[in-house]
Design a protein around this motif. Structure first.
Motif, PDB file in Angstrom:
ATOM      1  N   ASP A   1       2.729 -27.900  -4.387  1.00 26.75           N
ATOM      2  CA  ASP A   1       1.476 -28.108  -4.243  1.00 26.75           C
ATOM      3  C   ASP A   1       0.354 -26.608  -4.159  1.00 26.75           C
ATOM      4  O   ASP A   1      -0.742 -26.833  -4.230  1.00 26.75           O
ATOM      5  N   ARG A   2       1.037 -25.524  -3.366  1.00 29.95           N
ATOM      6  CA  ARG A   2       0.426 -24.097  -3.114  1.00 29.95           C
ATOM      7  C   ARG A   2       0.005 -23.922  -5.430  1.00 29.95           C
ATOM      8  O   ARG A   2      -1.063 -23.734  -5.626  1.00 29.95           O
ATOM      9  N   VAL A   3       1.251 -23.753  -5.911  1.00 28.30           N
ATOM     10  CA  VAL A   3       0.920 -23.621  -7.348  1.00 28.30           C
ATOM     11  C   VAL A   3      -0.350 -25.080  -8.278  1.00 28.30           C
ATOM     12  O   VAL A   3      -0.807 -24.131  -8.666  1.00 28.30           O
ATOM     13  N   VAL A   4       0.358 -25.977  -7.428  1.00 25.43           N
ATOM     14  CA  VAL A   4      -0.759 -27.364  -8.409  1.00 25.43           C
ATOM     15  C   VAL A   4      -2.708 -26.702  -8.113  1.00 25.43           C
ATOM     16  O   VAL A   4      -2.675 -26.818  -8.907  1.00 25.43           O
ATOM     17  N   HIS A   5      -2.566 -26.209  -6.595  1.00 23.95           N
ATOM     18  CA  HIS A   5      -4.052 -26.155  -6.154  1.00 23.95           C
ATOM     19  C   HIS A   5      -4.368 -25.027  -6.744  1.00 23.95           C
ATOM     20  O   HIS A   5      -5.811 -25.613  -7.567  1.00 23.95           O
ATOM     21  N   GLU A   6      -4.214 -24.100  -6.737  1.00 23.42           N
ATOM     22  CA  GLU A   6      -4.349 -22.753  -7.330  1.00 23.42           C
ATOM     23  C   GLU A   6      -4.592 -23.036  -8.782  1.00 23.42           C
ATOM     24  O   GLU A   6      -5.805 -22.873  -9.006  1.00 23.42           O
ATOM     25  N   ALA A   7      -3.768 -23.578  -9.298  1.00 23.90           N
ATOM     26  CA  ALA A   7      -3.834 -24.172 -11.343  1.00 23.90           C
ATOM     27  C   ALA A   7      -4.848 -24.579 -10.743  1.00 23.90           C
ATOM     28  O   ALA A   7      -5.790 -24.471 -11.966  1.00 23.90           O
ATOM     29  N   CYS A   8      -5.491 -25.488 -10.857  1.00 22.69           N
ATOM     30  CA  CYS A   8      -6.618 -27.024 -10.419  1.00 22.69           C
ATOM     31  C   CYS A   8      -7.229 -25.896 -10.874  1.00 22.69           C
ATOM     32  O   CYS A   8      -8.680 -26.193 -11.331  1.00 22.69           O
ATOM     33  N   ILE A   9      -7.678 -25.077  -9.172  1.00 26.17           N
ATOM     34  CA  ILE A   9      -9.096 -24.427  -9.330  1.00 26.17           C
ATOM     35  C   ILE A   9      -9.296 -23.267 -10.106  1.00 26.17           C
ATOM     36  O   ILE A   9     -10.692 -23.243 -10.502  1.00 26.17           O
TER      37      ILE A   9
END
Length: 415
Positions: A192-200
């Motif tokens: 989830d952290r990887v996805v969130h930061e990649a989106c931002i």
């Protein structure tokens, strides 16, 4: 992120199919609290299930109250908590005596991640209950399937807002990063952290975040979880299968949605057969996408491929129209003899995302009101693409790089 397709009675011992247009009873408390709707076939079924179902309301109320007081909400824990605390069950597991269908158990979650003010948000991102008023208005006033123009697909030139293709391309990049993060011992929270930061980093909003209060930026569905798994501190184990479902919302105001199921370590033969079958089901359905195809007919192809491999097709959740709205017309069921409305036309954009089970097709939902699991505890797998109907066939907007037609490669899914 799948849409609800076939309505069934919420009572676990009933599960009778309900017509979308026919007589059914909705739980008034769920409606009042703006939770995901629960429907029943009769007043008798509603009454018989009340002692079980009311726990959903209590959990939602308790969670909101504790969060408002910055108290232990029984679900989340701080990032510096001990491993014992992180791996402990949410309070609703013991408080309400929930009976699980399989071996997977929920763990504690990290707090909801924040999004910079500079990122464009969908309407539900700021709603206290995550309600999308634009989707509600669309459902009430518009039954037509939208046809996207080339300008909407491509977006503005130069510094103009990006189009729908861009949202789908960003989703693909994010899923590829998330997939590379998965391995034995990694937590779903880390994904989830990887996805969130990649989106931002891509100037995108992670579409699942706060959608009807979904607390995370991606769905991670392990083993018997069919869809809508909430990322928590569960540590991926050798032999797991993991579906990662990513949706990105770009500055142009468009969503792009896709998912893939990965092998974590040494997955057994049944698990590998299941994942390959889910891939083949989507591949077979996409081969039918062209102007003139009835949306309902894809379910016959998917069902045939699944049954040939000794698997079943989930009926409750389905693909959906997507673009400027997360979920809209058309509904795209994946099972045979469904009653989906509509004929494909050039410019239609929608997801196809068959959920395939090793056992029976029936499902149930954990008391977090999101996590859908198989009723018999068997494993489930899924692949999803956002596709565009062209004049001559289908364009996969969320395709892998240099893969305009789906191609099976087990090595790309091995972690």
């Amino acid at each position: 992120m799948a849409s609800i397709c076939e309505l069934v009675c919420t009572t676990p011992s009933c599960r009778a199919p309900l017509s979308a247009d026919g007589k059914k009873m909705g739980c008034p408390t769920c409606v009042k609290m703006e939770l995901q709707p629960s429907f029943y076939c009769s007043q008798a079924c509603f009454k018989s299930d009340w002692s079980r179902h009311k726990a959903v309301h209590k959990i939602a109320k308790e969670l909101k109250a504790r969060q408002a007081q910055n108290a232990d909400d029984g679900v989340t824990c701080p990032p510096d908590a001990s491993s014992e605390v992180k791996l402990s069950a949410p309070s609703w597991v013991d408080s309400y005596g929930y009976s699980f269908s399989g071996s997977l158990r929920p763990c504690r979650q990290s707090a909801k991640r924040t999004v910079p003010r500079s990122i464009k948000r969908p309407d539900y991102a700021r709603h206290s209950d995550g309600v999308s008023e634009s989707e509600r208005a669309d459902k009430a006033n518009n039954g037509k399937i939208r046809v996207y123009s080339s300008a909407e697909l491509e977006g503005g030139e130069g510094d103009g807002p990006p189009g729908l293709r861009h949202a789908c391309k960003m989703g693909r990049e994010v899923l590829d990063l998330a997939g590379r993060a998965a391995r034995v011992g990694v937590t779903c929270d880390e994904i989830d952290r990887v996805v969130h930061e990649a989106c931002i980093e891509r100037d995108c909003y992670p579409s699942p975040l706060n959608y009807y209060n979904f607390p995370k930026s991606v769905c991670t569905s392990v083993n018997e979880v069919i869809c809508h798994g909430i990322p928590d501190y569960y540590e991926l184990a050798d032999g797991d299968i993991l579906d990662i479902d990513v949706t990105t919302y770009n500055r142009g105001g468009y969503h792009g949605d896709l998912n893939e199921t990965f092998f974590v370590g040494n997955v057994d033969d049944d698990g590998r057969k299941l994942v390959r079958t889910a891939f083949d089901c989507l591949q077979g359905a996409l081969a039918m996408v062209r102007p003139g195809t009835l949306y309902r007919d894809m379910g016959n192809t998917i069902d045939k491929i699944a049954k040939m491999n000794g698997c079943s097709v989930v009926r409750t959740y389905c693909g959906h129209g997507i673009g400027n709205l997360f979920h809209t017309a058309p509904n795209v069921p994946h099972y045979r003899k469904n009653k989906a409305k509509g004929v494909m036309k050039a410019g239609h954009v929608f997801t196809v995302e068959p959920m395939i089970n090793l056992g029976g097709y029936a499902d149930r939902t954990w008391l977090d009101n999101w996590t859908a699991v198989t009723s018999d505890g068997s494993r489930s797998a899924q692949f999803e693409h956002t596709v565009l109907v062209t004049d001559t066939g289908c364009e996969i907007l969320t395709q892998r790089e240099n893969e305009p037609v789906m191609t099976w490669d087990e090595a790309l899914l091995q972690r």
